[in-house]
Write an enzyme that holds these catalytic residues in place. Structure first.
Site, PDB file in Angstrom:
ATOM      1  N   LYS A  53      -4.946  11.520 -10.679  1.00  0.00           N
ATOM      2  CA  LYS A  53      -5.941  12.050  -9.725  1.00  0.00           C
ATOM      3  C   LYS A  53      -7.309  11.482 -10.035  1.00  0.00           C
ATOM      4  O   LYS A  53      -8.027  11.052  -9.148  1.00  0.00           O
ATOM      5  CB  LYS A  53      -6.015  13.595  -9.795  1.00  0.00           C
ATOM      6  N   ASN A  81       2.713  -3.387  11.413  1.00  0.00           N
ATOM      7  CA  ASN A  81       2.679  -2.762  10.089  1.00  0.00           C
ATOM      8  C   ASN A  81       3.922  -3.255   9.372  1.00  0.00           C
ATOM      9  O   ASN A  81       5.019  -3.150   9.907  1.00  0.00           O
ATOM     10  CB  ASN A  81       2.702  -1.231  10.258  1.00  0.00           C
ATOM     11  N   GLY A  82       3.763  -3.795   8.157  1.00  0.00           N
ATOM     12  CA  GLY A  82       4.918  -4.289   7.413  1.00  0.00           C
ATOM     13  C   GLY A  82       4.687  -5.716   6.958  1.00  0.00           C
ATOM     14  O   GLY A  82       3.570  -6.237   7.059  1.00  0.00           O
ATOM     15  N   CYS A 138      -1.165   0.242   7.134  1.00  0.00           N
ATOM     16  CA  CYS A 138      -1.609  -0.050   8.496  1.00  0.00           C
ATOM     17  C   CYS A 138      -1.273   1.103   9.448  1.00  0.00           C
ATOM     18  O   CYS A 138      -0.237   1.751   9.315  1.00  0.00           O
ATOM     19  CB  CYS A 138      -0.924  -1.305   9.028  1.00  0.00           C
ATOM     20  N   ARG A 183      -4.587   6.887   6.397  1.00  0.00           N
ATOM     21  CA  ARG A 183      -3.504   6.082   5.837  1.00  0.00           C
ATOM     22  C   ARG A 183      -4.016   4.978   4.917  1.00  0.00           C
ATOM     23  O   ARG A 183      -3.260   4.440   4.119  1.00  0.00           O
ATOM     24  CB  ARG A 183      -2.683   5.440   6.980  1.00  0.00           C
ATOM     25  N   GLU A 221      -7.541   7.499  -9.362  1.00  0.00           N
ATOM     26  CA  GLU A 221      -7.453   7.005  -7.980  1.00  0.00           C
ATOM     27  C   GLU A 221      -8.674   7.349  -7.135  1.00  0.00           C
ATOM     28  O   GLU A 221      -9.025   6.599  -6.242  1.00  0.00           O
ATOM     29  CB  GLU A 221      -6.147   7.403  -7.295  1.00  0.00           C
ATOM     30  N   TRP A 267      -4.293  -2.749   6.601  1.00  0.00           N
ATOM     31  CA  TRP A 267      -4.374  -2.738   5.142  1.00  0.00           C
ATOM     32  C   TRP A 267      -3.845  -4.111   4.723  1.00  0.00           C
ATOM     33  O   TRP A 267      -2.662  -4.393   4.866  1.00  0.00           O
ATOM     34  CB  TRP A 267      -3.496  -1.603   4.602  1.00  0.00           C
ATOM     35  N   GLU A 278      -0.303  13.370 -14.036  1.00  0.00           N
ATOM     36  CA  GLU A 278      -0.821  13.619 -12.689  1.00  0.00           C
ATOM     37  C   GLU A 278      -2.341  13.829 -12.716  1.00  0.00           C
ATOM     38  O   GLU A 278      -3.049  13.352 -11.827  1.00  0.00           O
ATOM     39  CB  GLU A 278      -0.078  14.830 -12.079  1.00  0.00           C
ATOM     40  N   HIS A 327       0.790   7.518 -31.855  1.00  0.00           N
ATOM     41  CA  HIS A 327       1.491   6.232 -31.847  1.00  0.00           C
ATOM     42  C   HIS A 327       0.703   5.147 -31.122  1.00  0.00           C
ATOM     43  O   HIS A 327       1.271   4.161 -30.684  1.00  0.00           O
ATOM     44  CB  HIS A 327       2.878   6.402 -31.225  1.00  0.00           C
ATOM     45  N   LYS A 343      -2.269   5.910   2.160  1.00  0.00           N
ATOM     46  CA  LYS A 343      -1.605   7.212   2.068  1.00  0.00           C
ATOM     47  C   LYS A 343      -0.091   7.054   2.014  1.00  0.00           C
ATOM     48  O   LYS A 343       0.578   7.708   1.234  1.00  0.00           O
ATOM     49  CB  LYS A 343      -2.015   8.096   3.249  1.00  0.00           C
TER      50      LYS A 343
HETATM   51  O1  M6R Z   1       4.517   9.677   0.275  1.00  0.00           O
HETATM   52  P1  M6R Z   1       5.049   9.557  -1.119  1.00  0.00           P
HETATM   53  O2  M6R Z   1       5.075  10.863  -1.835  1.00  0.00           O
HETATM   54  O3  M6R Z   1       6.355   8.850  -1.201  1.00  0.00           O
HETATM   55  O4  M6R Z   1       3.977   8.647  -1.863  1.00  0.00           O
HETATM   56  C1  M6R Z   1       4.133   8.242  -3.183  1.00  0.00           C
HETATM   57  C2  M6R Z   1       2.845   7.709  -3.738  1.00  0.00           C
HETATM   58  O5  M6R Z   1       2.414   6.601  -3.013  1.00  0.00           O
HETATM   59  C3  M6R Z   1       1.740   8.768  -3.737  1.00  0.00           C
HETATM   60  O6  M6R Z   1       2.127   9.914  -4.412  1.00  0.00           O
HETATM   61  C4  M6R Z   1       0.459   8.207  -4.394  1.00  0.00           C
HETATM   62  O7  M6R Z   1       0.659   7.999  -5.747  1.00  0.00           O
HETATM   63  C5  M6R Z   1      -0.723   9.154  -4.139  1.00  0.00           C
HETATM   64  N1  M6R Z   1      -1.894   8.396  -3.819  1.00  0.00           N
HETATM   65  C6  M6R Z   1      -1.042  10.001  -5.296  1.00  0.00           C
HETATM   66  O8  M6R Z   1      -2.148  10.813  -5.104  1.00  0.00           O
END
Ligand code: M6R
Length: 614
Positions: A491, A101-102, A2, A27, A494, A75, A487, A510, A609
């Protein structure tokens, strides 16, 4: 997650709020809303499911002569993303409105009590409960708005950043926070309230970061007062924002993610600026200077993070153990906090977070601190909560990252971890002079080598076109490049919504090997000198089952290039630095595949975000 924005002052409030909401879009959200006080002190609320543009259409005409307003991007947590659950939420009388937010954990108990007192609820949100609780306290105790908010917050359990506006108090906004971020921007007889500095920077550079359990009242006479929820007055610490407006613009790129991928030669350099001195052969990390001794003698370093930052932490494990010979444990912050971990006072915890606001990481830090461990931070957002609750730390200096998929923040985190490991290795004498200097020289060349990888983007785009319709992807890597496999897969999934798994290459046999057929693209990160033969064998195993190999190889490494269906050649470098290069083609591949599938690259569905709830 949010986004919150509020304004009180002499300027037109609505354009400021709408512009602020657009800045907060990155965000992640699923509905948006705005509330303002008319000249006759009546509260108006407009909210809409969908993007800020939908809200603007719903507003039809932008009201003028408005000088106090709040806005929100939601959100969804409690209740579906729809117009009714969108914020701002109104109290039963329609006189108080709240954005939040929260998550309020005890909201159902409070709601039941309020229902018994005759309150009706129209939404499914925990936020409407806060609005009615404030209203109830105000009428029951006959107190002013700020006091009613303070008393209400003493009753709620959970995480919140809120802004409250009331038609009975048209000259002030009240805001408060606990575990969710809130920044106050201070202008000339005007105030801005926001979840982060992005909506504020174009108006003022003077900010105050509210601390947990603090409440602020900002007034249109230019005064403000911060108190704790225990009613103690606090002296505000006004800071200057180190952010420029251009950093928040796309600057000619179609997407923020693309811009951020292309910024990496600069951002990696910025992470090293003033820290790596090639001529003198030194590394200095001012932020953790006082903790070097502690780190060198730590029986164990615990790296905590989530998502992409957790992948950087995994690379950190290889670096610290390999170079500095310090035992390392890497944990998801969310798991660490709930598994009753053994933490000793001599342990050094390093929390890694781009946003510096990830709730699980913050909770894990608090746990480690409560057990007496030293906690350092590696954060990108200056002034973020994690940078303030840790004992010390290093900023990554990658600049604002707007694309939800983390790219430049990741390479900056890996750069900092590399510098830390090298610094400790040098001090501990666990690295030879020759090797240390070789790595330093090579580290200095990394930005130029990233630049070289970016130049082959067209070739990667062609590969993306071949595989854009794949339903699954497998990513394999070994040693330093195993986290890169994770990673790369993250990418892709997501932003393109293709199912992708990252695995240590040797683990393929395995289980995941059962998935391989002619439909399965397998991305192999095959730059490692040390495991070259072993990776070659893994490739043969995939090929024997007709899987399609996309190999990331170091220039001049002929054998794998021949074997692969598609080979992406990147510059050769020291193995310990190879993640900084091998991730770049995987970011580009994910970007192009997502684009070709028509996905919203910068704001992927369901994602936020900064994840400010559990
Ligand atoms: O702000 P942070 O690095 O703590 O965030 C951690 C994850 O939420 C963040 O890396 C998330 O996995 C991203 N969307 C990855 O691209």
């Amino acid at each position: 997650m949010c986004g919150i924005v509020g304004y009180i002052g002499t300027k037109e409030a609505i354009p400021i709020i709408l512009n602020g909401l657009r800045r907060l879009e990155y965000r992640g959200y699923d509905s948006a809303g705005i509330a303002y006080l008319n000249g006759d002190n009546t509260l108006k609320v407009f909210k809409k499911k969908g993007k800020v543009n939908e809200l603007v259409k719903h507003l039809k005409n932008i009201p003028t002569n408005i000088h106090i307003a709040i806005g929100h991007t939601r959100w969804a947590t409690h209740g579906a993303p729809n117009d009714i659950n969108a914020h701002p939420q109104l109290s039963a009388s329609g006189k108080i409105t709240v954005i939040h937010n929260g998550i309020i954990e005890n909201y159902s108990i409070i709601k039941e009590a309020l229902i018994k007192q005759g309150y009706n609820f129209v939404s499914e949100t925990d936020t409407e409960v806060i609005a009615n609780l404030i209203e109830e306290i105000q009428s029951r105790d006959g107190v002013i708005l700020s006091e009613a908010v303070r008393l209400a917050l003493n009753e709620v359990i959970g995480a919140y950043a809120i802004v409250v506006m009331s038609s009975d108090f048209p000259d002030e906004l009240i805001a408060a926070r606990k575990s969710s971020p809130l920044v106050i921007g201070i202008g000339e007889n005007e105030f801005f309230l926001a979840s982060d500095a992005t909506p504020i920077v174009e108006h003022t550079k003077n900010v105050v970061y509210l601390n947990d359990e603090e409440i602020v009242s900002v007034k249109n006479d230019g005064t403000f007062l911060i108190k704790t929820i225990e009613n103690k007055i606090k002296t505000p610490f006004i800071e200057e924002l180190q952010m420029e407006l251009e950093m928040l613009e796309r600057g000619g790129y179609d997407y923020f993610m693309l811009k951020e991928i292309y910024e990496q030669p600069t951002t990696v350099k910025d992470s090293m600026r003033g820290r790596l001195n090639l001529e003198k052969g030194t590394i200095s990390l001012g932020g953790i200077k006082d903790y070097e001794h502690k780190l060198m003698n730590a029986p164990r370093i615990i790296l905590l993070a989530c998502g992409t930052s957790w992948h950087a932490a995994l690379i950190g494990e290889y670096l610290f153990e390999d170079l500095a010979r310090i035992p390392v444990e890497v944990d998801y912050a969310s798991e660490f906090r709930y598994r009753n971990p053994i933490i000793k006072e001599e342990d050094v915890v390093i929390a890694i977070s781009q946003s510096g606001e990830t709730l699980d990481t913050m909770a894990a830090i608090e746990l480690a601190k409560s057990k007496g461990a030293t906690v350092l931070g590696i954060c990108n957002v200056v002034g973020s909560t994690i940078s303030r609750i840790t004992d010390a730390g290093c900023y990554t200096h990658a600049g604002p990252e707007i694309g939800v998929a983390s790219t430049k923040a990741f390479t900056a985190q890996v750069t900092i971890l590399t510098l830390m490991a090298l610094l400790l290795a040098r001090k501990k004498g666990t690295i030879t002079d020759t090797h240390y200097h070789q790595i330093l020289i090579e580290l200095d060349k990394i930005p130029a080598k990233i630049e070289a990888v970016l130049k082959i983007s067209k070739q990667i785009e062609k590969i993306a076109a071949e595989f854009k319709d794949a339903r699954n992807f497998l990513y394999l890597g070994r040693a330093y490049n195993f986290p890169i496999a994770l990673e790369g897969a993250l990418k892709l999934k997501e932003i393109s919504y293709i199912h992708a798994e990252g695995y240590p290459a040797a683990e393929m046999k395995h289980g995941p090997i059962a998935l391989i057929d002619e439909e399965m693209p397998v991305v192999v990160i095959a730059t490692n000198q040390s495991a070259y033969e072993k990776i070659t064998n893994n490739i043969m195993e995939v090929k024997a089952r007709r899987g399609k190999i996309i190999a990331i190889v170091a220039e001049g490494n002929g054998k794998i290039k021949e074997l692969a269906d598609y080979a992406i050649e990147i510059p050769e470098t020291e193995e310990i630095l190879s993640p900084l290069l091998s991730i770049i083609p995987l970011q580009i591949l994910a970007y192009h595949i997502a684009l070709m599938r028509g996905c919203n690259v910068d704001q992927p569905r369901n994602l936020a975000k900064s994840v400010t709830v559990e």
